[in-house]
Design an enzyme around this catalytic site. Structure first.
Site, PDB file in Angstrom:
ATOM      1  N   VAL A  15      37.974 -21.070  -2.409  1.00 34.65           N
ATOM      2  CA  VAL A  15      38.153 -21.850  -3.642  1.00 34.65           C
ATOM      3  C   VAL A  15      36.809 -22.048  -4.356  1.00 34.65           C
ATOM      4  CG1 VAL A  15      39.078 -23.976  -4.629  1.00 34.65           C
ATOM      5  CG2 VAL A  15      40.154 -23.007  -2.593  1.00 34.65           C
ATOM      6  N   LYS A 105      43.713 -31.944   0.861  1.00 33.23           N
ATOM      7  CA  LYS A 105      44.893 -32.815   1.121  1.00 33.23           C
ATOM      8  C   LYS A 105      44.712 -33.622   2.399  1.00 33.23           C
ATOM      9  CE  LYS A 105      46.213 -28.743   3.111  1.00 33.23           C
ATOM     10  NZ  LYS A 105      45.667 -27.569   2.579  1.00 33.23           N
ATOM     11  N   GLU A 129      43.719 -32.848  -8.139  1.00 31.30           N
ATOM     12  CA  GLU A 129      44.886 -32.079  -8.614  1.00 31.30           C
ATOM     13  C   GLU A 129      45.189 -30.892  -7.693  1.00 31.30           C
ATOM     14  OE1 GLU A 129      46.995 -32.727 -11.544  1.00 31.30           O
ATOM     15  OE2 GLU A 129      48.055 -31.387 -10.185  1.00 31.30           O
ATOM     16  N   GLY A 134      48.284 -26.257  -5.248  1.00 35.98           N
ATOM     17  CA  GLY A 134      47.225 -25.363  -5.750  1.00 35.98           C
ATOM     18  C   GLY A 134      47.057 -25.455  -7.257  1.00 35.98           C
ATOM     19  N   GLY A 187      46.897 -12.129   5.281  1.00 35.58           N
ATOM     20  CA  GLY A 187      45.940 -13.195   4.977  1.00 35.58           C
ATOM     21  C   GLY A 187      46.601 -14.451   4.426  1.00 35.58           C
ATOM     22  N   ASP A 201      51.001 -29.126   6.973  1.00 27.84           N
ATOM     23  CA  ASP A 201      50.377 -28.934   5.657  1.00 27.84           C
ATOM     24  C   ASP A 201      51.280 -29.556   4.581  1.00 27.84           C
ATOM     25  OD1 ASP A 201      48.459 -27.282   3.799  1.00 27.84           O
ATOM     26  OD2 ASP A 201      50.465 -26.695   3.164  1.00 27.84           O
ATOM     27  N   LYS A 205      50.904 -33.041   1.950  1.00 24.34           N
ATOM     28  CA  LYS A 205      51.136 -32.948   0.500  1.00 24.34           C
ATOM     29  C   LYS A 205      52.218 -33.927   0.056  1.00 24.34           C
ATOM     30  CE  LYS A 205      49.498 -28.178   0.429  1.00 24.34           C
ATOM     31  NZ  LYS A 205      49.871 -26.767   0.585  1.00 24.34           N
ATOM     32  N   GLY A 302      45.359 -19.724  -3.257  1.00 19.49           N
ATOM     33  CA  GLY A 302      44.618 -18.585  -3.797  1.00 19.49           C
ATOM     34  C   GLY A 302      43.392 -19.077  -4.545  1.00 19.49           C
TER      35      GLY A 302
HETATM   36  P1  NAP Z   1      36.918 -21.737   3.092  1.00 16.10           P
HETATM   37  O1  NAP Z   1      37.152 -20.424   2.463  1.00 16.10           O
HETATM   38  O2  NAP Z   1      36.969 -21.843   4.572  1.00 16.10           O
HETATM   39  O3  NAP Z   1      35.480 -22.255   2.584  1.00 16.10           O
HETATM   40  C1  NAP Z   1      34.864 -23.369   3.113  1.00 16.10           C
HETATM   41  C2  NAP Z   1      33.443 -23.430   2.613  1.00 16.10           C
HETATM   42  O4  NAP Z   1      32.852 -24.634   3.058  1.00 16.10           O
HETATM   43  C3  NAP Z   1      32.542 -22.298   3.077  1.00 16.10           C
HETATM   44  O5  NAP Z   1      31.688 -21.905   2.053  1.00 16.10           O
HETATM   45  C4  NAP Z   1      31.732 -22.936   4.223  1.00 16.10           C
HETATM   46  O6  NAP Z   1      30.417 -22.430   4.334  1.00 16.10           O
HETATM   47  C5  NAP Z   1      31.639 -24.357   3.760  1.00 16.10           C
HETATM   48  N1  NAP Z   1      31.573 -25.310   4.875  1.00 16.10           N
HETATM   49  C6  NAP Z   1      32.573 -25.651   5.732  1.00 16.10           C
HETATM   50  N2  NAP Z   1      32.152 -26.589   6.596  1.00 16.10           N
HETATM   51  C7  NAP Z   1      30.856 -26.852   6.269  1.00 16.10           C
HETATM   52  C8  NAP Z   1      29.881 -27.729   6.790  1.00 16.10           C
HETATM   53  N3  NAP Z   1      30.127 -28.532   7.832  1.00 16.10           N
HETATM   54  N4  NAP Z   1      28.680 -27.755   6.202  1.00 16.10           N
HETATM   55  C9  NAP Z   1      28.402 -26.953   5.151  1.00 16.10           C
HETATM   56  N5  NAP Z   1      29.300 -26.090   4.616  1.00 16.10           N
HETATM   57  C10 NAP Z   1      30.507 -26.037   5.177  1.00 16.10           C
HETATM   58  O7  NAP Z   1      37.945 -22.825   2.520  1.00 16.10           O
HETATM   59  P2  NAP Z   1      38.833 -22.725   1.195  1.00 16.10           P
HETATM   60  O8  NAP Z   1      40.017 -21.877   1.478  1.00 16.10           O
HETATM   61  O9  NAP Z   1      37.983 -22.409   0.043  1.00 16.10           O
HETATM   62  O10 NAP Z   1      39.407 -24.220   1.101  1.00 16.10           O
HETATM   63  C11 NAP Z   1      38.626 -25.272   0.576  1.00 16.10           C
HETATM   64  C12 NAP Z   1      39.516 -26.489   0.345  1.00 16.10           C
HETATM   65  O11 NAP Z   1      40.521 -26.154  -0.595  1.00 16.10           O
HETATM   66  C13 NAP Z   1      40.275 -26.979   1.582  1.00 16.10           C
HETATM   67  O12 NAP Z   1      40.367 -28.378   1.551  1.00 16.10           O
HETATM   68  C14 NAP Z   1      41.651 -26.354   1.410  1.00 16.10           C
HETATM   69  O13 NAP Z   1      42.686 -27.080   2.071  1.00 16.10           O
HETATM   70  C15 NAP Z   1      41.813 -26.460  -0.085  1.00 16.10           C
HETATM   71  N6  NAP Z   1      42.766 -25.519  -0.622  1.00 16.10           N
HETATM   72  C16 NAP Z   1      42.599 -24.196  -0.402  1.00 16.10           C
HETATM   73  C17 NAP Z   1      43.513 -23.301  -0.922  1.00 16.10           C
HETATM   74  C18 NAP Z   1      43.346 -21.836  -0.731  1.00 16.10           C
HETATM   75  O14 NAP Z   1      44.149 -21.079  -1.272  1.00 16.10           O
HETATM   76  N7  NAP Z   1      42.341 -21.373   0.030  1.00 16.10           N
HETATM   77  C19 NAP Z   1      44.609 -23.783  -1.670  1.00 16.10           C
HETATM   78  C20 NAP Z   1      44.738 -25.158  -1.909  1.00 16.10           C
HETATM   79  C21 NAP Z   1      43.803 -26.020  -1.382  1.00 16.10           C
HETATM   80  P3  NAP Z   1      30.099 -20.889   4.724  1.00 16.10           P
HETATM   81  O15 NAP Z   1      30.629 -20.081   3.581  1.00 16.10           O
HETATM   82  O16 NAP Z   1      28.638 -20.800   4.840  1.00 16.10           O
HETATM   83  O17 NAP Z   1      30.859 -20.639   5.986  1.00 16.10           O
HETATM   84  N1  HSE Z   2      48.172 -23.058   3.674  1.00 17.24           N
HETATM   85  C1  HSE Z   2      48.720 -23.471   2.417  1.00 17.24           C
HETATM   86  C2  HSE Z   2      49.945 -22.676   2.072  1.00 17.24           C
HETATM   87  C3  HSE Z   2      47.731 -23.313   1.274  1.00 17.24           C
HETATM   88  O1  HSE Z   2      50.302 -21.730   2.783  1.00 17.24           O
HETATM   89  O2  HSE Z   2      50.580 -22.993   1.074  1.00 17.24           O
HETATM   90  C4  HSE Z   2      46.704 -24.407   1.215  1.00 17.24           C
HETATM   91  O3  HSE Z   2      47.268 -25.627   0.837  1.00 17.24           O
END
Ligand code: NAP
Ligand code: HSE
Length: 431
Positions: A15, A105, A129, A134, A187, A201, A205, A302
């Protein structure tokens, strides 16, 4: 335009990368809409050397204090994921007078009350939001656009992974294990898929949505949770014959008993708008006393869809900064309402069981339901499995506690070999 609002990102993963991309692609338009140039000044990461999918000129750091104590940074965007250190860093940012935007969340569902109090005390925004659905606008519509309504129901497909899996099981007839492996390979599902397939999850929400919709604090512990692990291809096939589609639903309702929030698989009639939500898409159905039925649909996850919601929150906070306004609505949990348990909810049920195939068995089964005042709508003998009969029953609308007792009585009958599946039937047509 000479105003610049500096932003600090905590996290540069999926994100975080999406947010950087949108800032780069749409910078001029975002500045015009906001009244200031938005500039990502620093980004917190775990590993400075990790190759990044997106290039950004911002300074990378592994020390949160570089961002939290930078007086120029007025907006902190938390995109780390998980509970800690995300929660502590968001709290510290708010206490330092910075606006906070998050997609988390887990933290909002568990620590919302504390974080809102800190934001209120400092007169800053706490915006989230992206934490539900998402890229789908749902938090702001509930807080603002539907604010004049008494909301009675919020029902949604808020987990894309499980919707993809159930959809695949429905269209391709594959079993749970096969489709989970496929979702992981694509993925969609995490390496540890427990939170998705176990319903956790979605539970986080719906706790957030219920709190906003009903104006009372609903925490994760208040949500009854059942995942999709027990759904078998037979149930999907029998459901189809009955014009039902199985979905993992997150449901919150308010009625004369109070407020209930739950996550469980459910059959919904194929004509219900949620039945048409396919693949990884999410949708949230909201019923208000003035607006009637509304549905919000789109991509629940995403990089870019989620970052779309995050960036809009950043722009809202930036507008407040630029115009010295405080348009933000903080905690909307105005009252303490009674939370009632799933045992007090009512719905029709689908039950599949294996029983001996001989005269008198149906009467014994009907007796087990009758003993708990559960009326049967239909009883269908589906097929023989060895020397046993597979039977599918649909009840009329019944109290959950009574249904569970009837199922216990049923399971104790010598003629019943196994109660294979119990699935709630949800939606107006079912009642
Ligand atoms: P992610 O790809 O795992 O990225 C996490 C990032 O945080 C990475 O850059 C990581 O650093 C950094 N990080 C994690 N722990 C850390 C720490 N202790 N100290 C410093 N940096 C740290 O996660 P994401 O998928 O982007 O998700 C981020 C948030 O968005 C979450 O709360 C997730 O639930 C929410 N979300 C995600 C999605 C989705 O589609 N992915 C959808 C809705 C909501 P490094 O890069 O150096 O490892
Ligand atoms: N793991 C969640 C999903 C996305 O499959 O919808 C992050 O909220």
């Amino acid at each position: 335009m000479n105003k610049v609002v500096h932003v600090g990102l905590l996290g540069f993963g999926t994100v975080g990368g999406g947010v950087v991309q949108i800032f780069q692609n749409n910078a001029a338009m975002m500045a015009r809409k906001t009244g200031a140039e938005l500039h990502i000044k620093k980004i917190l990461v775990r590993d400075l050397k990790k190759p990044r999918a997106v290039h950004c000129d911002a300074a990378l750091t592994t020390d949160p204090a570089d961002i939290l104590n930078d007086p120029e940074i007025q907006i902190v965007v938390e995109l780390l994921g998980g509970e800690e250190p995300a929660h502590s860093l968001m709290l510290a940012a708010l206490q330092n007078g910075k606006h906070v935007v998050t997609a988390n969340k887990d933290v909002i569902a568990r620590h919302g009350r504390e974080l809102f109090a800190a934001a209120e005390q400092q007169g800053v925004n706490l915006l989230f939001e992206a934490s539900v659905g998402g890229g789908i606008p749902i938090i702001r519509p509930l807080k603002r656009c539907l604010a004049a309504n008494r909301i009675t129901e919020v029902m949604g497909i808020v987990n894309g992974t499980t919707n993809y899996m159930l959809d695949k099981m429905t269209t391709d007839g594959v079993d749970f294990a096969t489709v989970l492996a496929e979702a992981q390979a694509k993925g969609y599902a995490e390496a540890d898929p427990t939170a998705d397939v176990g319903g956790w999850d979605a539970a986080r929400k719906i706790a957030i949505l219920a709190s906003i919709a009903f104006g009372t604090r609903v925490s994760l512990e208040d949500v009854s949770v059942e995942g999709i692990t027990r759904i078998e291809p037979e149930d999907i096939d029998y459901g189809r014959e009955l014009d039902y589609v199985v979905k993992l639903l997150a449901i919150a309702q308010e009625n004369e008993k109070g407020v209930n929030a739950r996550v469980h698989p459910a059959f919904i009639h194929k004509s219900h708008p949620l039945a048409a939500v396919r693949d990884v898409f999410n949708a949230i159905f909201v019923r208000g006393d003035a607006v009637g039925d509304t549905m919000f649909y789109g991509r629940g996850a995403g990089a870019l869809p989620t970052a779309s919601a995050v960036c809009a929150d950043v722009m809202e906070a930036a507008r407040d900064i630029c115009f010295h306004s405080s348009s933000h609505i903080l905690c909307t949990c105005y009252e303490e309402k009674r939370i009632f348990s799933i045992a007090e909810t009512e719905s029709p049920y689908y039950i599949r069981l294996l029983a001996e195939d001989r005269p008198g068995v149906m009467a014994a089964i009907a007796g087990a339901f009758g003993s708990q005042q559960v009326s049967l709508n239909s009883v269908i003998q589906k097929r023989r499995v060895g020397n046993r009969a597979e039977i599918v029953l649909i009840t009329y609308k019944v109290n959950d506690a009574d249904l569970q007792l009837a199922v216990q009585t049923l399971a104790g009958l010598s003629v019943v070999n196994k109660v294979s599946t119990v699935i709630r039937v949800v939606g107006d047509d079912a009642e």
